[in-house]
Design a protein around this motif. Structure first.
Motif, PDB file in Angstrom:
ATOM      1  N   TYR A 151     -71.517 -14.562 -64.924  1.00 17.86           N
ATOM      2  CA  TYR A 151     -70.477 -13.624 -65.361  1.00 17.86           C
ATOM      3  C   TYR A 151     -69.110 -14.072 -64.867  1.00 17.86           C
ATOM      4  CZ  TYR A 151     -71.797  -9.256 -67.694  1.00 17.86           C
ATOM      5  OH  TYR A 151     -72.115  -8.299 -68.625  1.00 17.86           O
ATOM      6  N   ARG A 152     -69.056 -14.417 -63.576  1.00 14.71           N
ATOM      7  CA  ARG A 152     -67.769 -14.753 -62.978  1.00 14.71           C
ATOM      8  C   ARG A 152     -67.218 -16.050 -63.543  1.00 14.71           C
ATOM      9  NH1 ARG A 152     -66.225 -14.579 -57.283  1.00 14.71           N
ATOM     10  NH2 ARG A 152     -67.686 -16.240 -56.958  1.00 14.71           N
ATOM     11  N   THR A 153     -68.082 -17.052 -63.741  1.00 14.95           N
ATOM     12  CA  THR A 153     -67.607 -18.320 -64.275  1.00 14.95           C
ATOM     13  C   THR A 153     -67.018 -18.129 -65.661  1.00 14.95           C
ATOM     14  OG1 THR A 153     -69.253 -19.555 -63.017  1.00 14.95           O
ATOM     15  CG2 THR A 153     -68.284 -20.661 -64.919  1.00 14.95           C
ATOM     16  N   ARG A 154     -67.724 -17.389 -66.507  1.00 19.08           N
ATOM     17  CA  ARG A 154     -67.231 -17.158 -67.860  1.00 19.08           C
ATOM     18  C   ARG A 154     -65.919 -16.377 -67.820  1.00 19.08           C
ATOM     19  NH1 ARG A 154     -71.635 -15.659 -69.676  1.00 19.08           N
ATOM     20  NH2 ARG A 154     -71.499 -13.409 -69.419  1.00 19.08           N
ATOM     21  N   ASN A 155     -65.851 -15.395 -66.926  1.00 18.36           N
ATOM     22  CA  ASN A 155     -64.643 -14.577 -66.826  1.00 18.36           C
ATOM     23  C   ASN A 155     -63.445 -15.411 -66.384  1.00 18.36           C
ATOM     24  OD1 ASN A 155     -63.152 -12.091 -66.700  1.00 18.36           O
ATOM     25  ND2 ASN A 155     -63.317 -12.214 -64.479  1.00 18.36           N
ATOM     26  N   LEU A 156     -63.648 -16.263 -65.381  1.00 16.83           N
ATOM     27  CA  LEU A 156     -62.550 -17.090 -64.902  1.00 16.83           C
ATOM     28  C   LEU A 156     -62.055 -18.037 -65.991  1.00 16.83           C
ATOM     29  CD1 LEU A 156     -63.807 -17.985 -61.319  1.00 16.83           C
ATOM     30  CD2 LEU A 156     -61.662 -16.836 -61.846  1.00 16.83           C
ATOM     31  N   MET A 157     -62.971 -18.577 -66.776  1.00 14.11           N
ATOM     32  CA  MET A 157     -62.579 -19.558 -67.772  1.00 14.11           C
ATOM     33  C   MET A 157     -61.911 -18.912 -68.977  1.00 14.11           C
ATOM     34  SD  MET A 157     -65.732 -22.258 -67.633  1.00 14.11           S
ATOM     35  CE  MET A 157     -64.885 -23.453 -68.657  1.00 14.11           C
ATOM     36  N   LEU A 158     -62.266 -17.673 -69.278  1.00 14.50           N
ATOM     37  CA  LEU A 158     -61.684 -17.011 -70.430  1.00 14.50           C
ATOM     38  C   LEU A 158     -60.361 -16.337 -70.089  1.00 14.50           C
ATOM     39  CD1 LEU A 158     -64.830 -15.363 -72.065  1.00 14.50           C
ATOM     40  CD2 LEU A 158     -63.555 -17.347 -72.891  1.00 14.50           C
ATOM     41  N   ALA A 159     -60.238 -15.844 -68.891  1.00 15.29           N
ATOM     42  CA  ALA A 159     -59.048 -15.082 -68.525  1.00 15.29           C
ATOM     43  C   ALA A 159     -57.858 -16.008 -68.294  1.00 15.29           C
ATOM     44  CB  ALA A 159     -59.321 -14.266 -67.265  1.00 15.29           C
ATOM     45  N   ASP A 160     -56.735 -15.631 -68.879  1.00 17.11           N
ATOM     46  CA  ASP A 160     -55.511 -16.412 -68.680  1.00 17.11           C
ATOM     47  C   ASP A 160     -54.814 -15.895 -67.426  1.00 17.11           C
ATOM     48  OD1 ASP A 160     -53.429 -18.149 -69.087  1.00 17.11           O
ATOM     49  OD2 ASP A 160     -52.392 -16.825 -70.507  1.00 17.11           O
ATOM     50  N   SER A 161     -55.532 -15.983 -66.299  1.00 20.66           N
ATOM     51  CA  SER A 161     -55.016 -15.330 -65.097  1.00 20.66           C
ATOM     52  C   SER A 161     -55.363 -16.085 -63.826  1.00 20.66           C
ATOM     53  CB  SER A 161     -55.582 -13.916 -65.002  1.00 20.66           C
ATOM     54  OG  SER A 161     -56.991 -13.953 -65.030  1.00 20.66           O
ATOM     55  N   VAL A 162     -55.724 -17.365 -63.932  1.00 18.73           N
ATOM     56  CA  VAL A 162     -56.124 -18.084 -62.724  1.00 18.73           C
ATOM     57  C   VAL A 162     -54.961 -18.239 -61.753  1.00 18.73           C
ATOM     58  CG1 VAL A 162     -58.103 -19.302 -63.696  1.00 18.73           C
ATOM     59  CG2 VAL A 162     -55.817 -20.259 -63.973  1.00 18.73           C
ATOM     60  N   GLN A 163     -53.752 -18.389 -62.260  1.00 21.63           N
ATOM     61  CA  GLN A 163     -52.603 -18.528 -61.363  1.00 21.63           C
ATOM     62  C   GLN A 163     -52.379 -17.237 -60.585  1.00 21.63           C
ATOM     63  OE1 GLN A 163     -49.137 -20.146 -63.218  1.00 21.63           O
ATOM     64  NE2 GLN A 163     -47.979 -20.276 -61.310  1.00 21.63           N
ATOM     65  N   ALA A 164     -52.487 -16.095 -61.279  1.00 22.71           N
ATOM     66  CA  ALA A 164     -52.343 -14.809 -60.596  1.00 22.71           C
ATOM     67  C   ALA A 164     -53.452 -14.622 -59.570  1.00 22.71           C
ATOM     68  CB  ALA A 164     -52.369 -13.673 -61.620  1.00 22.71           C
ATOM     69  N   SER A 165     -54.666 -15.038 -59.928  1.00 15.75           N
ATOM     70  CA  SER A 165     -55.786 -14.920 -59.003  1.00 15.75           C
ATOM     71  C   SER A 165     -55.538 -15.744 -57.743  1.00 15.75           C
ATOM     72  CB  SER A 165     -57.079 -15.382 -59.688  1.00 15.75           C
ATOM     73  OG  SER A 165     -58.176 -15.293 -58.808  1.00 15.75           O
ATOM     74  N   ASN A 166     -54.956 -16.930 -57.909  1.00 15.97           N
ATOM     75  CA  ASN A 166     -54.721 -17.757 -56.729  1.00 15.97           C
ATOM     76  C   ASN A 166     -53.585 -17.220 -55.871  1.00 15.97           C
ATOM     77  OD1 ASN A 166     -55.846 -19.908 -55.312  1.00 15.97           O
ATOM     78  ND2 ASN A 166     -54.138 -21.256 -55.840  1.00 15.97           N
ATOM     79  N   GLU A 167     -52.656 -16.484 -56.470  1.00 14.99           N
ATOM     80  CA  GLU A 167     -51.651 -15.804 -55.652  1.00 14.99           C
ATOM     81  C   GLU A 167     -52.320 -14.739 -54.783  1.00 14.99           C
ATOM     82  OE1 GLU A 167     -48.495 -16.571 -55.087  1.00 14.99           O
ATOM     83  OE2 GLU A 167     -48.916 -18.324 -56.339  1.00 14.99           O
ATOM     84  N   GLU A 168     -53.346 -14.099 -55.322  1.00 19.49           N
ATOM     85  CA  GLU A 168     -54.122 -13.142 -54.523  1.00 19.49           C
ATOM     86  C   GLU A 168     -54.828 -13.870 -53.380  1.00 19.49           C
ATOM     87  OE1 GLU A 168     -56.711 -11.391 -57.397  1.00 19.49           O
ATOM     88  OE2 GLU A 168     -55.045 -10.658 -58.625  1.00 19.49           O
ATOM     89  N   HIS A 169     -55.374 -15.052 -53.672  1.00 20.74           N
ATOM     90  CA  HIS A 169     -55.993 -15.859 -52.612  1.00 20.74           C
ATOM     91  C   HIS A 169     -54.978 -16.172 -51.508  1.00 20.74           C
ATOM     92  CE1 HIS A 169     -59.003 -17.569 -55.784  1.00 20.74           C
ATOM     93  NE2 HIS A 169     -59.501 -16.505 -55.195  1.00 20.74           N
ATOM     94  N   ARG A 170     -53.773 -16.530 -51.924  1.00 19.33           N
ATOM     95  CA  ARG A 170     -52.743 -16.895 -50.950  1.00 19.33           C
ATOM     96  C   ARG A 170     -52.422 -15.710 -50.029  1.00 19.33           C
ATOM     97  NH1 ARG A 170     -50.252 -21.044 -52.548  1.00 19.33           N
ATOM     98  NH2 ARG A 170     -50.161 -20.282 -54.693  1.00 19.33           N
ATOM     99  N   GLU A 171     -52.325 -14.518 -50.607  1.00 19.04           N
ATOM    100  CA  GLU A 171     -52.052 -13.325 -49.803  1.00 19.04           C
ATOM    101  C   GLU A 171     -53.195 -13.051 -48.831  1.00 19.04           C
ATOM    102  OE1 GLU A 171     -50.880  -9.664 -48.133  1.00 19.04           O
ATOM    103  OE2 GLU A 171     -49.815 -11.439 -48.881  1.00 19.04           O
ATOM    104  N   MET A 172     -54.436 -13.235 -49.281  1.00 18.34           N
ATOM    105  CA  MET A 172     -55.588 -13.060 -48.396  1.00 18.34           C
ATOM    106  C   MET A 172     -55.495 -13.990 -47.188  1.00 18.34           C
ATOM    107  SD  MET A 172     -58.385 -12.961 -51.503  1.00 18.34           S
ATOM    108  CE  MET A 172     -59.424 -14.102 -50.607  1.00 18.34           C
ATOM    109  N   VAL A 173     -55.231 -15.268 -47.469  1.00 19.70           N
ATOM    110  CA  VAL A 173     -55.208 -16.266 -46.398  1.00 19.70           C
ATOM    111  C   VAL A 173     -54.036 -16.025 -45.451  1.00 19.70           C
ATOM    112  CG1 VAL A 173     -54.940 -18.731 -45.896  1.00 19.70           C
ATOM    113  CG2 VAL A 173     -56.439 -17.987 -47.770  1.00 19.70           C
ATOM    114  N   GLU A 174     -52.876 -15.664 -45.995  1.00 23.35           N
ATOM    115  CA  GLU A 174     -51.724 -15.437 -45.126  1.00 23.35           C
ATOM    116  C   GLU A 174     -51.901 -14.176 -44.282  1.00 23.35           C
ATOM    117  OE1 GLU A 174     -49.536 -17.761 -44.526  1.00 23.35           O
ATOM    118  OE2 GLU A 174     -50.778 -18.887 -45.944  1.00 23.35           O
ATOM    119  N   ALA A 175     -52.626 -13.194 -44.791  1.00 29.49           N
ATOM    120  CA  ALA A 175     -52.935 -12.010 -43.983  1.00 29.49           C
ATOM    121  C   ALA A 175     -53.844 -12.386 -42.820  1.00 29.49           C
ATOM    122  CB  ALA A 175     -53.600 -10.944 -44.854  1.00 29.49           C
ATOM    123  N   ILE A 176     -54.799 -13.280 -43.080  1.00 29.85           N
ATOM    124  CA  ILE A 176     -55.667 -13.776 -42.004  1.00 29.85           C
ATOM    125  C   ILE A 176     -54.841 -14.574 -40.999  1.00 29.85           C
ATOM    126  CG2 ILE A 176     -57.550 -15.388 -41.483  1.00 29.85           C
ATOM    127  CD1 ILE A 176     -58.792 -14.526 -44.209  1.00 29.85           C
TER     128      ILE A 176
END
Length: 221
Positions: A167-192
């Protein structure tokens, strides 16, 4: 005695090895959700009897990757959108707790490793390299939960991720939102990195909650 011990170890470890290989085949897409799994075909493929195959399949049933239907056989689990949404809700809570815990105990090496995954995903987005992005995405999430210091949390979280992987692989590949998702990753890591447990909890929870919204949006389109 040594020969007996080796044979006993082989008997105990063989089903585990077969389970790992069948899991790899399923998650790799060789079997699609809903496909029937043939015990005899697997036994021939691996050159073993059907006993270890059955034991491996029973274990995979317990982890939620397959469904055993009486008088019909064994099938790769097909998640409904509603089931996937429920799993995302549980994942959000577990991942938020992992982020909170890691913000308390993360080492400088942990932070450097996490930032490395985010940087690799930035590069993958720039190249439109979804395969690398997905690999690094899984690696980042796994690094966070395994370094959080709670083995029970990690075990349950990773089991849920396996159930959602197709489910997740298909969702990531179809969604035009990987850049936004990685900004969320960046916020997670910087909070840590900031050693801010409350900020980390919120960032990790929101990341999975947003992924659920993306999943539902793709399901409806």
């Amino acid at each position: 005695m040594l020969a007996q011990a080796i044979e006993l170890l082989r008997d105990r470890s063989l089903p585990m090895l077969i389970e790992q290989e069948i899991e790899r085949v399923i998650l790799g897409g060789e079997y699609a959700p809903g496909d029937k799994i043939n015990e005899q075909a697997l036994a021939l493929r691996f050159g073993i009897s059907r006993g270890p195959i059955r034991e491996a399949l029973r274990s995979l049933d317990r982890t939620g990757l397959i469904d055993t239907i009486p008088n019909r056989g064994v099938f790769v689990r097909r998640l409904t959108a509603a089931q996937a949404a429920e799993i995302y809700d549980v994942r959000a809570a577990l991942f938020a707790l992992a982020g909170q815990c890691l913000a308390i105990r993360a080492s400088a090496a942990d932070v450097e490793r996490l930032r490395g995954h985010v940087a690799a995903m930035d590069e993958a987005v720039a190249r439109d390299d979804f395969e690398t992005y997905i690999t690094e995405n899984f690696a980042l999430h796994e690094a966070i939960v395994t370094r959080a210091g709670n083995a029970t949390l990690a075990t349950h979280y990773l089991a849920l991720v396996k159930q959602l992987r197709l489910y997740r692989t298909r969702n990531l590949m179809l969604a035009d939102s990987v850049q936004a998702s990685n900004e969320e990753h960046r916020e997670m890591v910087e909070a840590i990195a900031a050693r801010d447990p409350a900020r980390a909890y919120a960032a990790h929870f929101n990341h999975v909650a947003t992924a659920k919204i993306r999943l539902m949006a793709n399901h409806l389109t």
